[in-house]
Write an enzyme that holds these catalytic residues in place. Sequence first.
Site: not given
Length: 301
Positions: A11, A83, A129, A131
């Site tokens: 990227r 991830k 996130s 999480r």
Amino acid sequence: MTDMELTLATRRSALALAQSRAFARSLEAAVPGLALRELEVVTSGDRTQDRSLQDIGGKGLFIKELEEALLDRRADFAVHSIKDVPAEIAPALCLACVPAREDPRDALVTRTGAPLAELPAGARVGTSSLRRAVALREARPDLQIEPVRGNVDTRLRKVVDGAFDAVVLALAGLKRLGIADRATEVLSPEVSLPAIGQGALGIECRADDARVRDVLKALEDRETTTCVTAERAVMAAVEGSCRTPVAAYAVRDGGALWLRALLAEPDGSRLRRGERRAAWPDDPREAARLGEDLGAELKRG
């Protein structure tokens, strides 16, 4: 004259380039006669910054175009933050190498320098996130948790400019960018259990390209591979996605593999935790079975 020239896909973000170039330098040092070229790719996830990942299709959008570059042979391998890699990848591709992991913990960056416990009630904390949002709400239910997108620099600037009182980022990213000193506080796994694979890279190539797979094996770290395999097995077992608050973190604890995980509903409700300890496995497949077992327990819970 080089013995082998390969192209890596990455990227274009500052963090992606930093970690890809560091990996490239290490690989060239480990494999005599190897020369690497760089193919910069803009992914769907990078192009769409005005909507949440949940709304645009998930983290897989950060690797889709990189995988296309592998499949059409514009690149020989791709460097990912593991991830961002879904539990299932295309059959023609494989994760050929997981190098040594950077610090997997989360970092809090605040405008005033106050740690999490000392942020004032109602302080605005940004994170993309689910999480992290679950962890923050459990630790400080009086805070205002709000979504934020953008690269590391953009998120840090939003704190400096006052749009947020704090943001939570991966410590590994700050370290790789050379700005770890921006972290106000490193959050312990007890406060914020790391994301699956956080701090680790996943190097992907074509499954049938034995030459490239052999080259990449030079930087494989067996301990990191075992831990990440266990974590990713949790994700597969709970069918985790960016719409699911899920975390798993494995470490080597003496002669044991210690795996902790958590799972909640998308709105943060029904938070459940579990852990497993087992003798350190000789084969990553044993680590995967441990992760599958813990993930299945959380999903049933």
